[in-house]
Design a protein around this motif. Structure first.
Motif, PDB file in Angstrom:
ATOM      1  N   LYS A   1      13.873  -3.310   2.944  1.00  0.00           N
ATOM      2  CA  LYS A   1      13.998  -1.826   3.259  1.00  0.00           C
ATOM      3  C   LYS A   1      13.260  -1.621   4.723  1.00  0.00           C
ATOM      4  CE  LYS A   1      16.263  -0.522  -0.394  1.00  0.00           C
ATOM      5  NZ  LYS A   1      17.429   0.109  -0.419  1.00  0.00           N
ATOM      6  N   LEU A   2      12.453  -2.445   5.108  1.00  0.00           N
ATOM      7  CA  LEU A   2      11.798  -2.202   6.521  1.00  0.00           C
ATOM      8  C   LEU A   2      12.526  -2.117   7.651  1.00  0.00           C
ATOM      9  CD1 LEU A   2       8.619  -4.825   5.938  1.00  0.00           C
ATOM     10  CD2 LEU A   2       8.724  -2.412   5.505  1.00  0.00           C
ATOM     11  N   PRO A   3      12.155  -1.192   8.633  1.00  0.00           N
ATOM     12  CA  PRO A   3      11.068  -0.545   8.647  1.00  0.00           C
ATOM     13  C   PRO A   3      11.016   0.711   7.650  1.00  0.00           C
ATOM     14  CG  PRO A   3      12.475  -0.129  10.486  1.00  0.00           C
ATOM     15  CD  PRO A   3      13.278  -0.925   9.906  1.00  0.00           C
ATOM     16  N   MET A   4       9.968   1.151   7.284  1.00  0.00           N
ATOM     17  CA  MET A   4       9.910   2.260   6.271  1.00  0.00           C
ATOM     18  C   MET A   4       8.521   3.190   6.879  1.00  0.00           C
ATOM     19  SD  MET A   4       9.051   1.265   2.242  1.00  0.00           S
ATOM     20  CE  MET A   4       9.568  -0.361   2.021  1.00  0.00           C
ATOM     21  N   GLU A   5       9.016   4.374   6.527  1.00  0.00           N
ATOM     22  CA  GLU A   5       7.952   5.339   7.307  1.00  0.00           C
ATOM     23  C   GLU A   5       7.614   6.342   5.996  1.00  0.00           C
ATOM     24  OE1 GLU A   5       8.671   8.843  10.418  1.00  0.00           O
ATOM     25  OE2 GLU A   5       8.930   6.713  11.289  1.00  0.00           O
ATOM     26  N   GLY A   6       6.559   6.937   6.139  1.00  0.00           N
ATOM     27  CA  GLY A   6       6.129   8.088   5.155  1.00  0.00           C
ATOM     28  C   GLY A   6       4.861   8.672   5.714  1.00  0.00           C
ATOM     29  N   ARG A   7       4.477   9.895   4.855  1.00  0.00           N
ATOM     30  CA  ARG A   7       3.368  10.699   5.189  1.00  0.00           C
ATOM     31  C   ARG A   7       2.314   9.892   4.413  1.00  0.00           C
ATOM     32  NH1 ARG A   7       3.726  13.729   9.361  1.00  0.00           N
ATOM     33  NH2 ARG A   7       5.900  14.689   9.772  1.00  0.00           N
ATOM     34  N   ALA A   8       1.039   9.870   5.152  1.00  0.00           N
ATOM     35  CA  ALA A   8      -0.149   9.538   4.325  1.00  0.00           C
ATOM     36  C   ALA A   8      -0.712  10.361   3.453  1.00  0.00           C
ATOM     37  CB  ALA A   8      -1.319   9.178   5.541  1.00  0.00           C
ATOM     38  N   ALA A   9      -1.151   9.957   2.229  1.00  0.00           N
ATOM     39  CA  ALA A   9      -1.828  10.564   1.250  1.00  0.00           C
ATOM     40  C   ALA A   9      -3.233   9.736   1.104  1.00  0.00           C
ATOM     41  CB  ALA A   9      -1.077  10.945  -0.061  1.00  0.00           C
ATOM     42  N   ILE A  10      -4.369  10.449   0.558  1.00  0.00           N
ATOM     43  CA  ILE A  10      -5.676   9.798   0.495  1.00  0.00           C
ATOM     44  C   ILE A  10      -6.011   9.797  -0.741  1.00  0.00           C
ATOM     45  CG2 ILE A  10      -7.969   9.463   1.545  1.00  0.00           C
ATOM     46  CD1 ILE A  10      -5.940   9.783   3.747  1.00  0.00           C
ATOM     47  N   TRP A  11      -6.549   8.804  -1.623  1.00  0.00           N
ATOM     48  CA  TRP A  11      -7.164   8.983  -2.629  1.00  0.00           C
ATOM     49  C   TRP A  11      -8.405   8.068  -2.693  1.00  0.00           C
ATOM     50  CZ3 TRP A  11      -8.358   5.867  -7.228  1.00  0.00           C
ATOM     51  CH2 TRP A  11      -8.516   6.890  -8.248  1.00  0.00           C
ATOM     52  N   LYS A  12      -9.516   8.718  -2.732  1.00  0.00           N
ATOM     53  CA  LYS A  12     -10.758   7.883  -2.678  1.00  0.00           C
ATOM     54  C   LYS A  12     -10.808   7.105  -1.303  1.00  0.00           C
ATOM     55  CE  LYS A  12     -12.248   8.070  -7.534  1.00  0.00           C
ATOM     56  NZ  LYS A  12     -12.435   7.384  -8.731  1.00  0.00           N
ATOM     57  N   GLU A  13     -10.746   5.827  -1.461  1.00  0.00           N
ATOM     58  CA  GLU A  13     -10.959   4.872  -0.256  1.00  0.00           C
ATOM     59  C   GLU A  13      -9.569   4.170  -0.311  1.00  0.00           C
ATOM     60  OE1 GLU A  13     -15.385   3.844   0.698  1.00  0.00           O
ATOM     61  OE2 GLU A  13     -15.045   3.069  -1.216  1.00  0.00           O
ATOM     62  N   GLU A  14      -8.322   5.028  -0.342  1.00  0.00           N
ATOM     63  CA  GLU A  14      -7.077   4.150  -0.368  1.00  0.00           C
ATOM     64  C   GLU A  14      -6.150   5.259   0.354  1.00  0.00           C
ATOM     65  OE1 GLU A  14      -3.607   4.206  -3.605  1.00  0.00           O
ATOM     66  OE2 GLU A  14      -5.647   4.262  -4.128  1.00  0.00           O
TER      67      GLU A  14
ATOM     68  N   TYR B   1      -2.046   5.891   1.016  1.00  0.00           N
ATOM     69  CA  TYR B   1      -0.914   5.620   0.402  1.00  0.00           C
ATOM     70  C   TYR B   1       0.198   6.461   0.961  1.00  0.00           C
ATOM     71  CZ  TYR B   1      -1.329   9.189  -3.212  1.00  0.00           C
ATOM     72  OH  TYR B   1      -1.495  10.301  -3.796  1.00  0.00           O
ATOM     73  N   PHE B   2       1.433   6.079   0.937  1.00  0.00           N
ATOM     74  CA  PHE B   2       2.595   6.879   1.117  1.00  0.00           C
ATOM     75  C   PHE B   2       3.795   6.396   0.304  1.00  0.00           C
ATOM     76  CE2 PHE B   2       3.080   3.397   4.027  1.00  0.00           C
ATOM     77  CZ  PHE B   2       4.593   3.032   3.925  1.00  0.00           C
ATOM     78  N   GLU B   3       4.568   7.361   0.086  1.00  0.00           N
ATOM     79  CA  GLU B   3       5.543   7.580  -0.951  1.00  0.00           C
ATOM     80  C   GLU B   3       6.882   6.722  -0.382  1.00  0.00           C
ATOM     81  OE1 GLU B   3       7.519  10.323  -3.917  1.00  0.00           O
ATOM     82  OE2 GLU B   3       5.703  11.363  -3.215  1.00  0.00           O
ATOM     83  N   THR B   4       7.504   5.964  -1.009  1.00  0.00           N
ATOM     84  CA  THR B   4       8.789   5.278  -0.631  1.00  0.00           C
ATOM     85  C   THR B   4      10.140   5.684  -1.439  1.00  0.00           C
ATOM     86  OG1 THR B   4       8.570   3.404  -2.219  1.00  0.00           O
ATOM     87  CG2 THR B   4       7.469   3.495  -0.091  1.00  0.00           C
ATOM     88  N   PRO B   5      11.463   5.512  -1.105  1.00  0.00           N
ATOM     89  CA  PRO B   5      12.141   5.787  -2.005  1.00  0.00           C
ATOM     90  C   PRO B   5      12.461   4.669  -3.090  1.00  0.00           C
ATOM     91  CG  PRO B   5      13.001   5.168   0.115  1.00  0.00           C
ATOM     92  CD  PRO B   5      11.407   5.071   0.087  1.00  0.00           C
ATOM     93  N   LEU B   6      11.545   3.650  -3.040  1.00  0.00           N
ATOM     94  CA  LEU B   6      11.697   2.604  -3.991  1.00  0.00           C
ATOM     95  C   LEU B   6      11.050   2.823  -5.499  1.00  0.00           C
ATOM     96  CD1 LEU B   6      10.450  -0.235  -1.537  1.00  0.00           C
ATOM     97  CD2 LEU B   6      13.009   0.525  -2.031  1.00  0.00           C
ATOM     98  N   LYS B   7      11.969   2.570  -6.304  1.00  0.00           N
ATOM     99  CA  LYS B   7      11.712   2.637  -7.922  1.00  0.00           C
ATOM    100  C   LYS B   7      11.669   1.347  -8.421  1.00  0.00           C
ATOM    101  CE  LYS B   7      12.063   6.978  -7.810  1.00  0.00           C
ATOM    102  NZ  LYS B   7      10.696   7.659  -6.992  1.00  0.00           N
ATOM    103  N   LEU B   8      10.237   0.776  -8.401  1.00  0.00           N
ATOM    104  CA  LEU B   8      10.167  -0.679  -8.951  1.00  0.00           C
ATOM    105  C   LEU B   8       9.274  -0.504 -10.119  1.00  0.00           C
ATOM    106  CD1 LEU B   8       9.491  -2.323  -5.498  1.00  0.00           C
ATOM    107  CD2 LEU B   8      11.661  -2.349  -6.982  1.00  0.00           C
ATOM    108  N   GLY B   9       9.306  -1.480 -11.106  1.00  0.00           N
ATOM    109  CA  GLY B   9       8.391  -1.578 -12.121  1.00  0.00           C
ATOM    110  C   GLY B   9       7.057  -2.413 -11.880  1.00  0.00           C
ATOM    111  N   GLU B  10       6.063  -2.640 -12.605  1.00  0.00           N
ATOM    112  CA  GLU B  10       5.084  -3.187 -12.289  1.00  0.00           C
ATOM    113  C   GLU B  10       5.460  -4.847 -12.213  1.00  0.00           C
ATOM    114  OE1 GLU B  10       1.736  -2.681 -15.045  1.00  0.00           O
ATOM    115  OE2 GLU B  10       2.013  -0.649 -14.708  1.00  0.00           O
TER     116      GLU B  10
END
Length: 130
Positions: free
Chosen positions: A44-57, A59-68
């Motif tokens: 899926k690369l390149p991928m782009e998203g808007r940054a979100a911050i949680w504590k010292e992390e 992350y950005f959302e992707t359209p991917l629905k993947l399990g653990e």
């Protein structure tokens, strides 16, 4: 893709994060940590998203629905992970731990400190280093 004499080109995939207003950081995805997740993300690369911050992390959302996949509840600073619950790519730049289990993808290899300066809503683009 560069070809190395051993399996390294297949097992370690070099990527870069382009962070709006800050510059770029490099990282590598280590295939054996979560092969299915990494293969899906790389396709899926390149991928782009808007940054979100949680504590010292960051992350950005992707359209991917993947399990653990081989998920962990604890990570080290510099870890690149996929957060199945939020469908997000995460970079841990400090000592905080994930909100819920993440699939470890690899690590940041240069400019980890940029992530501590990311502002919520900044654009982050991830692409392969060719």
């Amino acid at each position: 893709m560069q070809y190395l004499s051993n399996d390294e080109s297949v097992s370690r995939i070099k990527i870069k994060f382009l962070i709006e207003g800050l510059g770029e950081a490099e990282g590598e995805l280590v295939r054996f940590l979560a092969p299915r997740t990494i293969d899906t993300i790389v396709r899926k690369l390149p991928m782009e998203g808007r940054a979100a911050i949680w504590k010292e992390e960051v992350y950005f959302e992707t359209p991917l629905k993947l399990g653990e996949e081989k998920s962990k509840r604890t990570v080290e600073a510099g870890t690149i992970a996929f957060w199945p619950m939020g469908s997000a790519v995460c970079v841990f730049f400090g000592t905080s731990q994930p909100y819920s289990p993440v699939s470890i993808l690899g690590k940041i290899t240069s400019n980890l400190e940029l992530f501590s300066q990311v502002k919520s809503g900044s654009t982050i683009k991830v692409q392969l280093i060719t």
